[in-house]
Design an enzyme around this catalytic site. Structure first.
Site, mmCIF file in Angstrom:
data_model
loop_
_atom_site.group_PDB
_atom_site.id
_atom_site.type_symbol
_atom_site.label_atom_id
_atom_site.label_comp_id
_atom_site.label_asym_id
_atom_site.label_seq_id
_atom_site.Cartn_x
_atom_site.Cartn_y
_atom_site.Cartn_z
ATOM 1 N N GLU A 186 -23.847 -51.464 12.693
ATOM 2 C CA GLU A 186 -23.276 -52.954 12.485
ATOM 3 C C GLU A 186 -22.110 -52.959 13.579
ATOM 4 O OE1 GLU A 186 -22.059 -50.234 11.098
ATOM 5 O OE2 GLU A 186 -19.655 -50.375 11.741
ATOM 6 N N SER A 236 -7.375 -49.311 23.035
ATOM 7 C CA SER A 236 -8.685 -48.887 22.377
ATOM 8 C C SER A 236 -9.627 -49.404 23.163
ATOM 9 C CB SER A 236 -8.648 -49.376 20.748
ATOM 10 O OG SER A 236 -8.508 -50.645 20.660
ATOM 11 N N LYS A 269 -15.034 -46.350 20.871
ATOM 12 C CA LYS A 269 -16.375 -46.560 20.147
ATOM 13 C C LYS A 269 -17.108 -45.375 20.514
ATOM 14 C CE LYS A 269 -15.277 -49.657 16.973
ATOM 15 N NZ LYS A 269 -14.947 -49.002 15.578
#
Lengths: 408, 272
Positions: A123, A390, A101
């Site tokens: 969010e 990830s 991210k």
């Protein structure tokens, strides 16, 4: 309007069009209040794309702050255990903040500075995007509010604390099922009123144009590195690339640089939850149909009136009833195969990888590992598989302990 | 003009605004969520709003994810949807009640719902049920262009939103897509009551007037008679949503007739 399918072959590297359409998907479906901010963002992004200074700055933060390139790790024990293809893990879990991210947040953080905005909102589901946003806010000296569903605040409490430590304000959302979709609604509502001085960092390849394209581009470093690293060590491209798909950002990031390599099989793994009945899963591409949600036209999980369906996944980051529009295009064109993994299979894979390789995967990434395990009997020894790891699973330990019993 | 079953002829949106212009006053356009708290109440409210002096009625189709709405309307939508309200029941209720009202009925509906139902099927059914126009708040141009054609070919008027953040050239473009009226958002933000209206609202409206000859209605944040009085001369109609929904929520007697009578009085109060 039923299922939209492109009538002619699509050139995957030329999408989206200037209005943000990926074939029939994407676009901008938001209240007029937000349109000018999206246009400003798009024009700032276009300028940045052609500005070598931006690229340099972005690359230097990725290198020095995030720790890129992330490693392409040959998982020897996993390869031996499964006994078929050679398995590599793309170690996004080793990035600063523990997931992919951060790549996108660095990019959008730099754009925020360029737009002269002083506040960012986000969010978050699993909290990884929230943590990455809070990190970038601290890094660039911006004010930061993160919206998070109350249920996710409970199951990802470590990440809530991390965000607070970095000075972000975490706002609990109590509407709906109190998960990712509801957090996104609330962030949008904030942006409706704050759009003049606030940038909304959407964390996935979802939402209105230009987010799906921009986030894909910022995340493409994953696939570009994987491609280069695989050529270096194997002297060839991988046969299969596997990634989990919630909104779809880590998958888009690793798939996109391989999209024109038709010999590379791409597999997206969705959250199968507890079963295939509506409300029990978050397998949007596998079980949904085209619809409109959160500013985009894409596959969604809805009832026959267009009301968003309830979703469920053990993984807070995959617990979302929509998916990025480019994935919808890839699905219809047959370029990527999408499948789903149940909660139980993901939990099993979580433990399996921990014991086998000494790596705790995020529950999201555990879905990709589970698909690898399922697929391995059909693979051969001369094949090379890359799984995008990830994120790391530290954040999930408490929830996994609750689910499988801490007695282990 | 289509004759309704009653004695009053049914007005089009253009008729309603022409009448306001002729009388030299600003119109009231109440917003009610369909099926809140139930469809019997919706049925009772429509004629009551007309008796209360409304020039047109905006009917919100409840949606699970209304990102432009504040807590009051969100909650009303949740209540309606918790009763398993279906789109076809709403259309049925409108069709049944239509003969009892002569003023225009306008549906406000998310594109999520319209798309899933099918655009052509939706506009056809809405027209048959007795709607006169459609507001799709999450469908701005350029996406709106094609859908506006479909809406108009079904015999419905198009109404699009102009926001305080919309630049002038785009305002002109949006207004040109509106066949009913232009919906100007008084505030940069979500629906909900505000104590005062923005200081530059009148100026913004006067500026918008120079860009279009379509009627202008203002919504978001309007809930007081003095708000409406302030807008007279600058806008053709004022839209009141959350204020009305809150009145309905606060009534302890859930009887549709009681609610309708109270809201009729509230409309008269707003126009006082």
């Amino acid at each position: 309007m039923s299922s939209a399918s492109p009538s002619s072959p699509v050139d995957f590297s030329s999408v989206p069009d200037p209005q943000g359409h990926f074939g029939p998907y994407g676009g901008t479906f938001v209240p007029e209040t937000l349109v000018s901010a999206l246009q400003q963002l798009e024009s700032e992004y276009r300028k940045a794309q052609s500005d070598p200074n931006f690229a340099r700055e972005f690359q230097s933060y990725l290198h020095d702050f995030v720790g890129r390139p992330s490693r392409l790790y040959f998982a020897r024990r996993l390869t031996e255990k499964l006994g078929t293809a050679k398995i590599y893990l793309k170690r996004e879990d080793l990035n600063h903040t523990g997931a992919h991210k951060i790549n996108n947040c660095i990019g959008q953080g730099l754009l925020t500075l360029r737009m002269g905005k002083k506040r960012i909102i986000a969010e978050t589901g699993a909290g990884q995007h929230g943590v990455a946003t809070a990190t970038v806010a601290a890094l660039f000296g911006l004010k930061c509010d993160v919206y998070m569903g109350a249920e996710d605040v409970r199951r990802q409490s470590l990440n809530v604390f991390r965000m607070k430590l970095m000075g972000a304000n975490v706002i609990e959302v109590h509407s709906g099922l109190k998960t990712l979709k509801d957090a996104l609604n609330e962030a949008m509502r904030d942006w409706m009123g704050s759009v003049r001085d606030t940038h909304y960092i959407i964390g996935s390849v979802a939402g209105p144009h230009p987010f799906p394209q921009m986030v894909r581009d910022f995340q493409s470093c994953i696939g570009e590195e994987t491609r280069r690293q695989c050529l270096e060590v194997e002297n060839r491209l991988p046969d299969v690339v596997i990634a989990c798909v919630g909104g779809g950002s880590n998958a888009a990031g690793i798939f996109y640089p391989f999209i024109n390599d038709s010999a590379v099989k791409l597999i997206g793994v969705e959250a199968g939850g507890r079963g295939s009945a509506l409300g029990q899963h978050a397998a949007t591409l596998s079980l949904g149909r085209p619809g409109v949600l959160h500013g985009m036209l894409s596959y969604v999980l809805q009832d026959e009136d267009g009301q968003t369906a309830d979703v469920h996944s053990v993984s807070a980051g995959l617990d979302y009833p929509g998916v990025g529009p480019e994935h919808s295009l890839w699905k219809d064109a047959g370029r990527v195969n999408y499948c789903s993994i149940t909660d139980a299979e993901a939990l099993e894979a979580f433990e399996f990888l921990a014991r086998c390789e000494g790596i705790l995967p995020a529950l999201e990434s555990a879905h990709a590992i589970a698909q690898l395990i399922k697929l391995s009997p059909s693979l051969s020894r001369d094949q090379v598989v890359v799984v995008n790891l990830s994120g790391r699973g530290d954040k999930d330990c408490q929830e996994v302990a609750r689910l499988i019993g801490a007695s282990k | 003009m289509v004759m309704s079953a009653g004695t009053t002829p049914r007005q089009s949106i253009a008729d309603a605004f022409a009448q306001l212009k002729q009388r030299g006053r600003i119109g009231l356009m109440p917003f009610i969520p369909a099926g809140f708290p139930d469809l019997q109440t919706t049925q009772a409210l429509l004629p009551a709003l007309q008796r209360g002096g409304a020039s047109a009625i905006e009917i919100g189709i409840p949606f699970s994810d209304p990102v432009a709405d504040g807590p009051v309307i969100q909650e009303a939508f949740n209540v309606a949807l918790s009763h398993k309200l279906k789109l076809d029941q709403i259309f049925q209720t409108i069709a049944t009640t239509r003969p009892a009202v002569s003023i225009p009925l306008i549906a406000m509906v998310s594109y999520s719902i319209v798309y899933r139902y099918g655009v052509d099927r939706f506009v056809k059914t809405a027209h048959q049920a007795g709607f006169d126009g459609l507001i799709v708040p999450d469908l701005p141009p350029p996406e709106a262009q094609k859908v506006c054609d479909q809406i108009r070919s079904a015999g419905l008027d198009t109404i699009l939103l102009v926001a305080p953040t919309t630049p002038p050239q785009r305002r002109r473009e949006i207004a040109s897509l509106c066949s009913g009226f232009v919906y100007y958002l008084s505030v940069t933000g979500i629906t909900g009551e505000r104590t005062t209206l923005p200081a530059d609202l009148a100026q913004n409206l006067d500026q918008l007037r120079t860009l279009t000859d379509r009627p202008i209605a203002v919504g978001f944040g309007i809930s007081q008679p003095q708000h409406i009085a302030q807008l007279a001369g600058h806008a053709d109609a004022a839209i009141v949503g959350s204020g009305i929904v809150r009145q309905i929520s606060h009534l302890t007697d859930p009887n549709p007739t009681t609610i309708a009578a109270a809201i009729e009085q509230y409309c008269k109060f707003l126009l006082s």
